[in-house]
Design a protein around this motif. Structure first.
Motif, PDB file in Angstrom:
ATOM      1  N   THR A  84       0.864  -1.188   0.000  1.00  0.00           N
ATOM      2  CA  THR A  84       0.000   0.000   0.000  1.00  0.00           C
ATOM      3  C   THR A  84       0.896   1.232   0.000  1.00  0.00           C
ATOM      4  O   THR A  84       1.923   1.263   0.675  1.00  0.00           O
ATOM      5  CB  THR A  84      -0.890   0.051   1.257  1.00  0.00           C
ATOM      6  N   TRP A  85       0.478   2.237  -0.762  1.00  0.00           N
ATOM      7  CA  TRP A  85       1.293   3.439  -0.877  1.00  0.00           C
ATOM      8  C   TRP A  85       1.274   4.260   0.398  1.00  0.00           C
ATOM      9  O   TRP A  85       0.302   4.254   1.150  1.00  0.00           O
ATOM     10  CB  TRP A  85       0.791   4.299  -2.043  1.00  0.00           C
ATOM     11  N   ASN A  86       2.351   4.972   0.585  1.00  0.00           N
ATOM     12  CA  ASN A  86       2.449   5.963   1.647  1.00  0.00           C
ATOM     13  C   ASN A  86       1.589   7.172   1.250  1.00  0.00           C
ATOM     14  O   ASN A  86       0.997   7.182   0.185  1.00  0.00           O
ATOM     15  CB  ASN A  86       3.924   6.364   1.793  1.00  0.00           C
ATOM     16  N   SER A  87       1.559   8.195   2.087  1.00  0.00           N
ATOM     17  CA  SER A  87       0.786   9.390   1.746  1.00  0.00           C
ATOM     18  C   SER A  87       1.383  10.040   0.502  1.00  0.00           C
ATOM     19  O   SER A  87       2.574   9.910   0.209  1.00  0.00           O
ATOM     20  CB  SER A  87       0.811  10.390   2.906  1.00  0.00           C
ATOM     21  N   ASN A  88       0.527  10.758  -0.217  1.00  0.00           N
ATOM     22  CA  ASN A  88       1.022  11.373  -1.446  1.00  0.00           C
ATOM     23  C   ASN A  88       2.091  12.431  -1.169  1.00  0.00           C
ATOM     24  O   ASN A  88       2.978  12.665  -1.987  1.00  0.00           O
ATOM     25  CB  ASN A  88      -0.132  11.984  -2.241  1.00  0.00           C
ATOM     26  N   GLY A  89       2.033  13.073   0.001  1.00  0.00           N
ATOM     27  CA  GLY A  89       3.059  14.046   0.358  1.00  0.00           C
ATOM     28  C   GLY A  89       4.423  13.382   0.467  1.00  0.00           C
ATOM     29  O   GLY A  89       5.444  13.928   0.023  1.00  0.00           O
ATOM     30  N   ALA A  90       4.455  12.183   1.040  1.00  0.00           N
ATOM     31  CA  ALA A  90       5.717  11.451   1.158  1.00  0.00           C
ATOM     32  C   ALA A  90       6.231  11.068  -0.228  1.00  0.00           C
ATOM     33  O   ALA A  90       7.434  11.180  -0.507  1.00  0.00           O
ATOM     34  CB  ALA A  90       5.520  10.204   2.013  1.00  0.00           C
ATOM     35  N   VAL A  91       5.324  10.648  -1.099  1.00  0.00           N
ATOM     36  CA  VAL A  91       5.739  10.274  -2.453  1.00  0.00           C
ATOM     37  C   VAL A  91       6.276  11.507  -3.196  1.00  0.00           C
ATOM     38  O   VAL A  91       7.274  11.424  -3.923  1.00  0.00           O
ATOM     39  CB  VAL A  91       4.568   9.636  -3.235  1.00  0.00           C
ATOM     40  N   ALA A  92       5.629  12.649  -2.978  1.00  0.00           N
ATOM     41  CA  ALA A  92       6.097  13.884  -3.621  1.00  0.00           C
ATOM     42  C   ALA A  92       7.508  14.247  -3.155  1.00  0.00           C
ATOM     43  O   ALA A  92       8.352  14.674  -3.959  1.00  0.00           O
ATOM     44  CB  ALA A  92       5.126  15.026  -3.319  1.00  0.00           C
ATOM     45  N   ASN A  93       7.787  14.066  -1.877  1.00  0.00           N
ATOM     46  CA  ASN A  93       9.140  14.343  -1.381  1.00  0.00           C
ATOM     47  C   ASN A  93      10.156  13.378  -1.996  1.00  0.00           C
ATOM     48  O   ASN A  93      11.297  13.764  -2.277  1.00  0.00           O
ATOM     49  CB  ASN A  93       9.184  14.229   0.147  1.00  0.00           C
ATOM     50  N   ALA A  94       9.730  12.145  -2.194  1.00  0.00           N
ATOM     51  CA  ALA A  94      10.623  11.173  -2.828  1.00  0.00           C
ATOM     52  C   ALA A  94      10.923  11.584  -4.271  1.00  0.00           C
ATOM     53  O   ALA A  94      12.071  11.509  -4.735  1.00  0.00           O
ATOM     54  CB  ALA A  94       9.989   9.780  -2.779  1.00  0.00           C
ATOM     55  N   VAL A  95       9.898  12.040  -4.982  1.00  0.00           N
ATOM     56  CA  VAL A  95      10.103  12.490  -6.367  1.00  0.00           C
ATOM     57  C   VAL A  95      11.030  13.703  -6.391  1.00  0.00           C
ATOM     58  O   VAL A  95      11.926  13.806  -7.238  1.00  0.00           O
ATOM     59  CB  VAL A  95       8.746  12.824  -7.029  1.00  0.00           C
ATOM     60  N   GLU A  96      10.828  14.616  -5.455  1.00  0.00           N
ATOM     61  CA  GLU A  96      11.688  15.804  -5.399  1.00  0.00           C
ATOM     62  C   GLU A  96      13.152  15.400  -5.188  1.00  0.00           C
ATOM     63  O   GLU A  96      14.060  15.988  -5.782  1.00  0.00           O
ATOM     64  CB  GLU A  96      11.218  16.735  -4.269  1.00  0.00           C
ATOM     65  N   SER A  97      13.377  14.378  -4.378  1.00  0.00           N
ATOM     66  CA  SER A  97      14.747  13.921  -4.161  1.00  0.00           C
ATOM     67  C   SER A  97      15.340  13.379  -5.465  1.00  0.00           C
ATOM     68  O   SER A  97      16.522  13.616  -5.761  1.00  0.00           O
ATOM     69  CB  SER A  97      14.771  12.836  -3.074  1.00  0.00           C
ATOM     70  N   LEU A  98      14.534  12.693  -6.259  1.00  0.00           N
ATOM     71  CA  LEU A  98      15.029  12.178  -7.549  1.00  0.00           C
ATOM     72  C   LEU A  98      15.266  13.322  -8.532  1.00  0.00           C
ATOM     73  O   LEU A  98      16.275  13.355  -9.243  1.00  0.00           O
ATOM     74  CB  LEU A  98      14.028  11.175  -8.131  1.00  0.00           C
ATOM     75  N   LEU A  99      14.337  14.280  -8.563  1.00  0.00           N
ATOM     76  CA  LEU A  99      14.504  15.428  -9.458  1.00  0.00           C
ATOM     77  C   LEU A  99      15.752  16.230  -9.089  1.00  0.00           C
ATOM     78  O   LEU A  99      16.372  16.861  -9.943  1.00  0.00           O
ATOM     79  CB  LEU A  99      13.273  16.343  -9.385  1.00  0.00           C
ATOM     80  N   ALA A 100      16.113  16.215  -7.808  1.00  0.00           N
ATOM     81  CA  ALA A 100      17.259  17.011  -7.342  1.00  0.00           C
ATOM     82  C   ALA A 100      18.574  16.532  -7.941  1.00  0.00           C
ATOM     83  O   ALA A 100      19.547  17.288  -7.993  1.00  0.00           O
ATOM     84  CB  ALA A 100      17.331  16.944  -5.813  1.00  0.00           C
TER      85      ALA A 100
END
Lengths: 453, 81
Positions: free
Chosen positions: A254-270
């Motif tokens: 099950t996915w984590n909260s969308n805010g957590a996923v967004a932070n993960a994406v930001e880390s990849l974009l960084a």
């Protein structure tokens, strides 16, 4: 914490309440300075952590490999996908809050895979159906029923889906948009490396709008594999067996909260930009420490990743607000000192315990290694406590605080109460019997019950 | 529960708040939770750590007593009973 004296005093004064911190005696809390109290509290936390470490068996010591194992997994992904290793570590750390580690790893891989291959992905009818299902559930979901006072009925997912669905994934640039898109995509199609779910495509066959996109033929599984402490993978996690089944069904992630996923994406974009990754990790100690521990497991900086289990291990109790105060609920925060709650005090306890263990074993043991050993021990030991058990544990500490009961006696009593709760749970449900009793004979009651059957 | 305008807050909006705003949805505890956990994906057990993940202005600490969740049961069985 001491860099902001007002915040330091406020947090130390919380520990002067004997109802909340009975593992501190009056001579430690009454008429003492904040500095002295901090030192006493750190010492007491250290004593409790060492109590766990003294009882650690070979399986428990395996936990020392935990952060190195996580580091190896992430390094492999960084190589495989051509990503910056710090970005990968940040993405996994961002997905970690309240996530089981096995699921954390699985979703990290799913996220990275979609992120790297996102250029070819377009919104498709299967995603549309999943999105519609999300919107429909809005009216009756768990959140709507329970967690919200005064239901307002504001349409939420519908407008969000309308906003994100008109662009291919590769054209989205904001992390929160990418996060929601990937989540819906994964929920619609599953893990491409897993078998097709029986009966897929899972949309009703009579849906005239559904056309399987491209060469994808149906929804694949959402299972996740168990991750060993050394970073190798075991079999898929399965649900509890039914009566006559050899194996239970594979458990869905099950996915984590969308805010957590967004932070993960930001880390990849960084892409390795440490400032951006740092912002994506947030201000709190736990996720930042988790990032540091995984990225540099042998660092001598002394970062310690602590959640509720790790904090409660320090006080050997699940009662009271110690964990809450550690996580900055009801305790003071200093932006100036970069300090949230009493977390730094507990981290010092783990650092001090690591020094003791290093000295006694003649090997360098890092604070994150003590934490990973204690974490698993505490979780297993306290997992079956009932309300009365918690009260008894609190009473044992209260007797330490009020009378001549020694600390070792209180610790022994806490351990006995917790193991009794585990034995009781094992009698009620043999599947709950821990694999490794820490003391021979502690499961005598369970064994007697088995013989009677 | 009314939302708080971004200009009234000291901390910048997080990703979920930004997504709500871009989609034209008012930011409230309800909409934030619905966007955080689409469908029925909210945790079956709500803990202090879950609550602390929410922006401060959307938290409901009355659901907790000294760190322990005391709100209504989240068990599906009990809900349907």
């Amino acid at each position: 914490m001491k860099r902001d004296p007002g915040v330091f005093d406020t947090n130390m004064n919380l520990m002067r309440n004997p109802d909340d911190y009975p593992f501190l005696r009056p001579n430690m809390t009454e008429g003492t300075s904040s500095d002295d109290l901090a030192r006493y509290a750190t010492d007491q936390i250290t004593e409790n952590l060492l109590y766990f470490m003294d009882r650690a068996g070979p399986d428990d010591w395996e936990g020392m490999k935990w952060y190195l194992g996580a580091h190896d997994i992430e390094n492999e992904w960084a190589d495989q996908y051509g990503l910056n290793d710090a970005s990968v570590s940040g993405a996994v750390a961002a997905l970690s809050p309240q996530a089981d580690w096995n699921i954390n790893v699985h979703l990290g891989k799913q996220l990275i895979d979609h992120f790297v291959n996102r250029g070819n992905l377009e919104w498709d009818p299967n995603m549309e159906r999943v999105a519609r299902r999300m919107t429909a559930n809005e009216a009756e979901g768990r959140i709507k029923r329970i967690l919200i006072k005064g239901k307002e009925g504001v349409p939420t997912m519908g407008p969000i889906i309308d906003y994100i669905k008109n662009k291919p994934l590769g054209e989205l640039t904001d992390p929160e948009d990418i996060a929601m898109w990937i989540r819906i995509r994964e929920e619609a199609w599953g893990d491409p490396n897993q078998p097709l779910v029986e009966g897929t495509p899972h949309l009703p066959a009579d849906d005239p709008d559904f056309i399987p996109p491209g060469d994808v033929t149906g929804e694949r599984g959402h299972g996740f594999r168990l991750v060993r402490p050394d970073g190798t993978f075991g079999d898929y996690k399965r649900n509890a067996r039914y009566k006559d089944e050899e194996l239970g069904d594979i458990t869905d992630s099950t996915w984590n909260s969308n805010g957590a996923v967004a932070n993960a994406v930001e880390s990849l974009l960084a892409n390795g930009d440490r400032l951006r990754i740092g912002n994506a990790m947030g201000n709190r100690h736990k996720v930042r420490s988790f990032f540091n521990n995984k990225l540099m497991p042998f660092s001598l900086r002394g970062d310690v990743t602590m959640d509720t289990h790790a904090l409660e291990g320090g006080v050997m109790s699940t009662a009271g607000p110690a964990a809450a105060h550690g996580l900055a609920d009801g305790s003071a925060v200093s932006n100036r000192a970069g300090s949230w709650g009493t977390y730094p005090l507990f981290a010092d306890g783990y650092r001090q315990a690591a020094r003791h263990v290093s000295q006694s074993t003649g090997r360098l043991i890092l604070p994150n290694q003590v934490q990973s050993v204690v974490w698993e021990m505490k979780r297993k030991l306290f997992e079956n406590l009932g309300r009365d058990d918690v009260a008894e544990i609190q009473q044992a500490w209260r007797e330490y605080h009020d009378s001549g009961r020694t600390m070792r006696s209180a610790q022994d009593e806490v351990w006995r109460i917790a193991e009794r709760a585990n034995a009781r749970a094992a009698i009620a449900d043999p599947k709950k019997r821990p694999k490794r009793p820490s003391e021979p004979g502690i499961f005598d009651a369970w064994d007697r019950a088995q013989r009677k059957k | 529960m009314p939302g708080i305008e971004p200009s009234e807050r000291s901390e910048p909006p997080d990703g979920t708040e930004r997504l709500l705003m871009k989609a034209g949805v008012p930011v409230t505890r309800e909409t934030y939770l619905l966007a955080s956990y689409p469908g029925n994906s909210a945790p079956k057990k709500w803990t202090l750590e879950h609550e602390l993940e929410l922006p401060e202005h959307l938290r409901d600490m009355s659901l907790f007593d000294r760190g322990t969740y005391i709100g209504p049961s989240l068990s599906d069985d009990e809900e349907s009973a």
